[in-house]
Every structure is written in structure tokens, then in C-alpha cells.
Design a protein around this motif. Structure first.
Motif, PDB file in Angstrom:
ATOM      1  N   TYR A 178       0.898  -1.208   0.037  1.00  0.00           N
ATOM      2  CA  TYR A 178      -0.105   0.027  -0.002  1.00  0.00           C
ATOM      3  C   TYR A 178       0.868   1.139   0.036  1.00  0.00           C
ATOM      4  O   TYR A 178       0.655   2.230  -0.688  1.00  0.00           O
ATOM      5  N   THR A 179       1.931   1.332   0.862  1.00  0.00           N
ATOM      6  CA  THR A 179       3.076   2.394   0.909  1.00  0.00           C
ATOM      7  C   THR A 179       3.614   2.777  -0.563  1.00  0.00           C
ATOM      8  O   THR A 179       3.684   3.550  -0.687  1.00  0.00           O
ATOM      9  N   ARG A 180       3.914   1.629  -1.135  1.00  0.00           N
ATOM     10  CA  ARG A 180       4.630   1.813  -2.484  1.00  0.00           C
ATOM     11  C   ARG A 180       3.541   2.351  -3.157  1.00  0.00           C
ATOM     12  O   ARG A 180       3.863   3.146  -4.293  1.00  0.00           O
ATOM     13  N   ALA A 181       2.337   2.064  -3.378  1.00  0.00           N
ATOM     14  CA  ALA A 181       1.374   2.366  -4.368  1.00  0.00           C
ATOM     15  C   ALA A 181       0.898   3.774  -4.018  1.00  0.00           C
ATOM     16  O   ALA A 181       0.977   4.564  -5.062  1.00  0.00           O
ATOM     17  N   LEU A 182       0.987   4.166  -2.798  1.00  0.00           N
ATOM     18  CA  LEU A 182       0.747   5.568  -2.569  1.00  0.00           C
ATOM     19  C   LEU A 182       1.906   6.362  -2.836  1.00  0.00           C
ATOM     20  O   LEU A 182       1.357   7.371  -3.531  1.00  0.00           O
TER      21      LEU A 182
ATOM     22  N   GLU B 230       3.920   5.877  -5.566  1.00  0.00           N
ATOM     23  CA  GLU B 230       3.791   6.113  -6.825  1.00  0.00           C
ATOM     24  C   GLU B 230       2.652   7.115  -7.349  1.00  0.00           C
ATOM     25  O   GLU B 230       2.925   8.043  -8.304  1.00  0.00           O
ATOM     26  N   LEU B 231       1.623   7.142  -6.393  1.00  0.00           N
ATOM     27  CA  LEU B 231       0.491   8.130  -6.722  1.00  0.00           C
ATOM     28  C   LEU B 231       1.113   9.348  -6.618  1.00  0.00           C
ATOM     29  O   LEU B 231       0.676  10.280  -7.398  1.00  0.00           O
ATOM     30  N   GLY B 232       1.745   9.356  -5.451  1.00  0.00           N
ATOM     31  CA  GLY B 232       2.184  10.771  -5.154  1.00  0.00           C
ATOM     32  C   GLY B 232       3.220  11.398  -6.101  1.00  0.00           C
ATOM     33  O   GLY B 232       3.633  12.537  -6.228  1.00  0.00           O
TER      34      GLY B 232
ATOM     35  N   ALA C  50     -15.226   3.115  -5.450  1.00  0.00           N
ATOM     36  CA  ALA C  50     -15.596   4.398  -4.675  1.00  0.00           C
ATOM     37  C   ALA C  50     -14.567   5.313  -4.789  1.00  0.00           C
ATOM     38  O   ALA C  50     -13.329   5.011  -4.575  1.00  0.00           O
ATOM     39  N   ALA C  51     -15.154   6.540  -4.716  1.00  0.00           N
ATOM     40  CA  ALA C  51     -13.869   7.720  -4.533  1.00  0.00           C
ATOM     41  C   ALA C  51     -13.107   7.637  -3.437  1.00  0.00           C
ATOM     42  O   ALA C  51     -13.826   7.440  -2.196  1.00  0.00           O
ATOM     43  N   ARG C  52     -12.024   7.780  -3.500  1.00  0.00           N
ATOM     44  CA  ARG C  52     -11.112   7.847  -2.254  1.00  0.00           C
ATOM     45  C   ARG C  52     -10.405   9.129  -2.408  1.00  0.00           C
ATOM     46  O   ARG C  52      -9.872   9.740  -3.316  1.00  0.00           O
ATOM     47  N   PRO C  53     -10.138   9.677  -0.980  1.00  0.00           N
ATOM     48  CA  PRO C  53      -9.264  11.271  -1.108  1.00  0.00           C
ATOM     49  C   PRO C  53      -7.851  10.922  -1.786  1.00  0.00           C
ATOM     50  O   PRO C  53      -7.339   9.934  -1.195  1.00  0.00           O
ATOM     51  N   ALA C  54      -7.632  11.755  -2.701  1.00  0.00           N
ATOM     52  CA  ALA C  54      -6.321  11.666  -3.079  1.00  0.00           C
ATOM     53  C   ALA C  54      -5.047  11.993  -2.290  1.00  0.00           C
ATOM     54  O   ALA C  54      -5.375  13.034  -1.548  1.00  0.00           O
ATOM     55  N   PRO C  55      -4.055  11.412  -2.383  1.00  0.00           N
ATOM     56  CA  PRO C  55      -2.911  11.710  -1.397  1.00  0.00           C
ATOM     57  C   PRO C  55      -2.165  13.196  -1.940  1.00  0.00           C
ATOM     58  O   PRO C  55      -2.417  13.475  -3.075  1.00  0.00           O
ATOM     59  N   ALA C  56      -1.748  13.929  -0.735  1.00  0.00           N
ATOM     60  CA  ALA C  56      -1.210  15.303  -0.926  1.00  0.00           C
ATOM     61  C   ALA C  56       0.001  14.958  -2.066  1.00  0.00           C
ATOM     62  O   ALA C  56       0.516  14.039  -1.911  1.00  0.00           O
ATOM     63  N   PRO C  57       0.277  16.031  -3.025  1.00  0.00           N
ATOM     64  CA  PRO C  57       1.366  15.785  -3.879  1.00  0.00           C
ATOM     65  C   PRO C  57       2.523  15.863  -3.081  1.00  0.00           C
ATOM     66  O   PRO C  57       2.992  16.590  -1.887  1.00  0.00           O
ATOM     67  N   ALA C  58       3.718  15.039  -3.518  1.00  0.00           N
ATOM     68  CA  ALA C  58       5.075  14.779  -2.773  1.00  0.00           C
ATOM     69  C   ALA C  58       5.783  16.062  -2.761  1.00  0.00           C
ATOM     70  O   ALA C  58       5.774  17.007  -3.821  1.00  0.00           O
TER      71      ALA C  58
ATOM     72  N   LEU D 134      12.115   9.333  -2.171  1.00  0.00           N
ATOM     73  CA  LEU D 134      11.319   8.067  -2.755  1.00  0.00           C
ATOM     74  C   LEU D 134      12.438   6.919  -3.309  1.00  0.00           C
ATOM     75  O   LEU D 134      13.403   7.410  -3.726  1.00  0.00           O
ATOM     76  N   PRO D 135      11.947   5.863  -3.551  1.00  0.00           N
ATOM     77  CA  PRO D 135      12.765   4.712  -3.965  1.00  0.00           C
ATOM     78  C   PRO D 135      12.959   5.387  -5.346  1.00  0.00           C
ATOM     79  O   PRO D 135      12.603   6.260  -5.932  1.00  0.00           O
ATOM     80  N   ALA D 136      14.343   4.692  -6.176  1.00  0.00           N
ATOM     81  CA  ALA D 136      14.781   5.115  -7.504  1.00  0.00           C
ATOM     82  C   ALA D 136      13.726   4.892  -8.407  1.00  0.00           C
ATOM     83  O   ALA D 136      13.535   5.877  -9.573  1.00  0.00           O
ATOM     84  N   ALA D 137      13.040   3.911  -8.323  1.00  0.00           N
ATOM     85  CA  ALA D 137      11.955   3.811  -9.446  1.00  0.00           C
ATOM     86  C   ALA D 137      10.847   4.780  -9.272  1.00  0.00           C
ATOM     87  O   ALA D 137      10.120   5.141 -10.468  1.00  0.00           O
ATOM     88  N   ALA D 138      10.526   5.228  -8.149  1.00  0.00           N
ATOM     89  CA  ALA D 138       9.547   6.558  -8.023  1.00  0.00           C
ATOM     90  C   ALA D 138      10.260   7.927  -8.190  1.00  0.00           C
ATOM     91  O   ALA D 138       9.521   8.924  -8.106  1.00  0.00           O
ATOM     92  N   GLN D 139      11.516   7.971  -8.626  1.00  0.00           N
ATOM     93  CA  GLN D 139      12.275   9.382  -8.453  1.00  0.00           C
ATOM     94  C   GLN D 139      12.282   9.919  -9.750  1.00  0.00           C
ATOM     95  O   GLN D 139      12.809  11.196  -9.937  1.00  0.00           O
ATOM     96  N   ARG D 140      11.752   9.385 -10.924  1.00  0.00           N
ATOM     97  CA  ARG D 140      12.050  10.200 -12.190  1.00  0.00           C
ATOM     98  C   ARG D 140      11.177  11.373 -12.553  1.00  0.00           C
ATOM     99  O   ARG D 140      10.174  11.373 -11.893  1.00  0.00           O
ATOM    100  N   SER D 141      11.645  12.420 -12.669  1.00  0.00           N
ATOM    101  CA  SER D 141      11.213  13.625 -12.696  1.00  0.00           C
ATOM    102  C   SER D 141      10.463  13.992 -13.754  1.00  0.00           C
ATOM    103  O   SER D 141      10.558  13.147 -15.008  1.00  0.00           O
TER     104      SER D 141
END
Length: 428
Positions: free
Chosen positions: A86-90, A92-94, A104-112, A120-127
Motif C-alpha cells: 500500500y505504501t509503495r502504491a501511495l 507512486e500516486l504521489g 468508490a472515490a477515495r481522497p487523493a494523497p497530497a502531492p509529494a 522516494l525509491p529510485a523507481a519513483a524518482q523520475r522527474s
């Protein structure tokens, strides 16, 4: 023994509440499951039991079932894996991939924030600049392909055969190149059609080049600001795109800048050197346990007020879920601010703003304030909360008693590492 036969991947939509600990109100960390079946953070349970009487039975905080002997708190590996996924998915969303679709609609996480993105991990650090650069390279390859097709295409002839050759050209290589053109085709000749496609691709490449060049410069500027910032390395900066208004606050003459008390904050939090930024830590802190330290993710300020008028402001935009208010120092360290008779707060949770006073909730709406101003007037016996933008807008007001000194109180729940609250200077 034969392994499990892999089946279809079924999406399961989870929220923080599904994997949450009722003690700290955040995601489970090193989850332990009691004999009754309820699960909690291992450290939360140990802290809760340590704060109670040594002779009291070790009971479940949810159902109050007591164990016959001291329960062995072993890590629930399955729950930990679910929390990690769940944390990894969150994260990636951020990182900008957008919210996952669900029934069902869920509140979107705040932008990182810039600091959180750096962690974040290297896989999620692409700018964004890197993605734009890759897209520009792909467009460049398409341009070369279209130019090659343009140079190889024979001179068109009129007649029915020309229409068939046009269809063949548009689907060359299994790709319908006509889809790449955003303008209507005004000619039936392959040469004109290919020229239009080439023109559109050149425009796309130009825009991408301009975009990632600007993004690179913007990211470099952010890195410079991060290095020069006075905050601790684990705390995000206030939003540079929303500078403080030039107009002085009407509460300026009563403005204070309280500091977090290092004895009270939980082991899930860390405080900056100037004691004005509190951040959810990426790993539990090694603070010595004492009875003044909160079990859940809360902290008080050192300043205590029993008379006079005070005003302070809190930047909340870097925290997904939060509560800010006041509480007495005698508030039990296992309780939540606002849920006791000696505390009061406004909180943002699940896309809803509420006020808690005398253990009662008042729903205020769905607009999230980025900065909250707290006005404590003990001469008249009232507490007021304001949303601070270009001017202070009243959110909630309630009576308070000065029978016990009141401290600024804070709660960061939804324990996403990097979440922070900042006591910011009041504009004078």
C-alpha cells in the motif's frame, strides 16, 4: 508440495483505515496480532501498556480481552507485506501517476513535496523533465520514420489507385500515422498527408523540448533552495508558489512563535533544530520513553498560557491529515487532542474539516485551509481558528477556561513519512 497455481490479478481498493492502527491512527508499523485477532503497531502496544499500571492486565485496546499471561508480540508478516504494498502504491500516486480507479472515490494523497520526492525509491524518482526528455526522443524517432517514408514514397498519381495507396501509407508499419495529426487532412495525396504528420510531430517535439528545459531549470532552482533552507533535512519547505501575503495580520501585535516540546512528541516524530517543524519520521526515533511522551503521533509546545492574548499560525499544506489546537499538559498521553475535556482543535481528515470541543465534533465543511491561525484570548475566555490566506477567515470559535494552562497541541495522523506541520512566522 506443489506450489499455488497463479490466478488472475484482482485489484483490491484499500484506504489507510483498512491497514491502520487505532492507537496512533496511522498505517501499521511492525504489526502484531493479539490472540483476539486485533492488530496494532508493536511499538504502540508496548508504549500503551508501559504507560499504564504495572499491575494492570495487558488487554486489547479494541475489545479489552485480557491475556492470561504476558502476550508475545510477534510480527504479522502478511499484514506488513500488505502495508508495504500500500505504501509503495501511495508513493507512486504521489509521484504523479494519478489516482487508481476504483468503485468508490477515495481522497487523493497530497502531492509529494520536494524533500519527500528526494526520499522516494529510485523507481519513483523520475522527474517530469526526464519523462519529457524520453517523450522528445520518441517523437524524434517518429520524425525520422516519417521523413524516411516521405523520401521513399513515389510521386502520387490521380485516380482510384491513389486512394488505395493513401490508405496503405497511413497504416505503414502497423501504425496508423494519420492519428498523429490533429488537423484535418485537406488532400488525398500521400505526400501532403505525410507532410502534415511531419509538421505536427515537429510541433510536439518543440513543445516537449521547451517543457523539459524549463522543468530542469525549475528543479535546479528547487535544489538550491533546499540546500539553503534553514529547516532540518527531513522537513519539507513551505510552498514557494504561495508566498505569505504582504498585508500585515490583524493579530500581529499578539503574534508569538511557539516551539515544540522535545519531551512530549511521540517516537514516530522528529523535530527540527529550531523546534518549529515537526515531521513524521521514516523510521522510529530512539527517544527515551517517559510518561510525558505521547503514545500516538502528537506533540505539545513548551509555552503554556493561563492569561492574556496570543496568536500563532501553522502551515498544514504538507500534511495529509492533521489536527491543531490547544491542550493542557495534564492531558493523558494515550488520548487524542479534541477527544478530551481539557483540549480543543480543528482537524482535517478524509476530505472533511471538523472542530472538536468538549468531546463533540462539529463538521465545518470540505474546504481545506493551507494555513491555520489560532487566536487564544484568555481575557475573554475564547478560542478561535482562522483560515489564513489574503485575510483571516473565521472557521470556528468556542469558549475556553484558564483553570489549567493551555499549550499549543498538534496531531499528525495518516503516518506517511515526510508529512509535516510548520509553525510559521506571522506576517507583521
Amino acid at each position: 508440495m506443489a506450489g499455488l497455481i497463479p490466478g488472475p490479478v484482482v485489484p483490491v481498493w484499500l484506504a489507510e483505515d483498512d491497514l491502520g492502527c487505532i492507537i496512533c491512527q496511522g498505517l501499521l508499523t511492525r504489526p502484531a496480532t493479539l490472540p483476539c485477532g486485533h492488530s496494532f503497531c508493536r511499538d504502540c502496544l508496548k508504549g500503551l501498556w508501559a504507560a499504564g499500571s504495572a499491575s494492570a492486565p495487558r488487554s486489547c485496546p479494541t475489545c479489552r480481552e485480557s491475556a492470561r499471561g504476558p502476550p508475545q508480540l510477534r510480527k504479522n508478516t502478511l499484514l506488513q507485506e500488505l502495508v508495504d504494498k500500500y505504501t509503495r502504491a501511495l508513493r507512486e500516486l504521489g509521484d504523479g501517476s494519478g489516482p487508481a480507479p476504483g468503485p468508490a472515490a477515495r481522497p487523493a494523497p497530497a502531492p509529494a513535496s520536494p524533500r519527500r520526492a528526494a526520499q522516494l525509491p529510485a523507481a519513483a524518482q523520475r522527474s517530469v523533465a526526464e519523462v519529457a526528455r524520453e517523450l522528445a526522443e520518441l517523437v524524434e524517432q517518429l520524425v525520422d520514420i516519417v521523413r524516411g517514408l516521405q523520401s521513399q514514397s513515389p510521386r502520387p498519381e490521380s485516380g482510384p489507385d491513389n486512394e488505395r495507396s493513401t490508405g496503405s501509407m497511413s497504416s505503414s508499419g502497423g501504425v496508423d500515422l494519420s492519428l498523429a495529426s490533429s488537423k484535418p487532412v485537406t488532400s488525398n495525396t500521400p505526400k501532403r498527408k505525410t507532410r502534415d504528420i511531419l509538421h505536427d510531430l515537429e510541433e510536439i517535439r518543440k513543445k516537449l523540448q521547451e517543457n523539459f528545459t524549463w522543468k530542469e531549470a525549475h528543479e535546479e532552482q528547487q535544489q538550491v533552495e533546499l540546500q539553503e533552507a534553514p529547516y532540518s533535512s527531513s522537513c519539507p519547505l513551505p510552498d514557494q508558489g504561495h508566498p505569505a501575503p504582504e498585508r500585515a495580520s490583524r493579530f500581529a501585535q499578539w503574534a508569538i512563535s511557539p516551539t515544540f516540546d522535545l519531551r512530549s512528541h511521540s517516537c514516530s516524530l522528529e523535530v527540527s533544530e529550531d523546534c518549529r517543524v515537526v515531521t513524521v519520521s521514516h523510521c522510529p526515533q530512539t527517544h527515551l520513553w517517559n510518561h510525558e511522551r505521547f503514545v500516538n503521533c502528537q506533540v505539545l509546545c513548551s509555552q503554556a498560557f493561563s492569561s492574556g492574548k496570543q496568536y500563532w499560525e501553522v502551515d498544514t499544506q504538507h500534511c495529509n491529515h492533521w489536527a491543531v489546537g490547544v491542550a493542557s499538559w495534564e492531558m493523558k498521553r494515550t488520548q487524542i487532542v479534541g477527544r478530551t475535556r481539557d483540549s480543543c482543535c480543528v482537524e482535517w481528515k478524509a476530505s472533511r474539516l471538523s472542530a472538536w470541543h468538549m468531546v463533540k465534533e462539529t463538521v465545518l465543511g470540505s474546504d481545506r485551509p493551507k494555513v491555520v491561525g489560532i487566536w487564544l484570548d484568555l481575557e475573554e475566555g475564547k478560542l478561535a481558528f482562522y483560515s489564513v490566506a489574503n485575510q483571516e477567515t473565521l472557521l470556528y470559535e468556542c469558549p475556553v477556561s484558564a483553570s489549567s494552562p493551555l499549550h499549543p497541541a498538534f496531531w499528525l495522523f495518516g503516518l506517511n513519512p515526510g508529512n509535516s506541520l510548520i509553525i510559521r512566522p506571522v506576517n507583521v
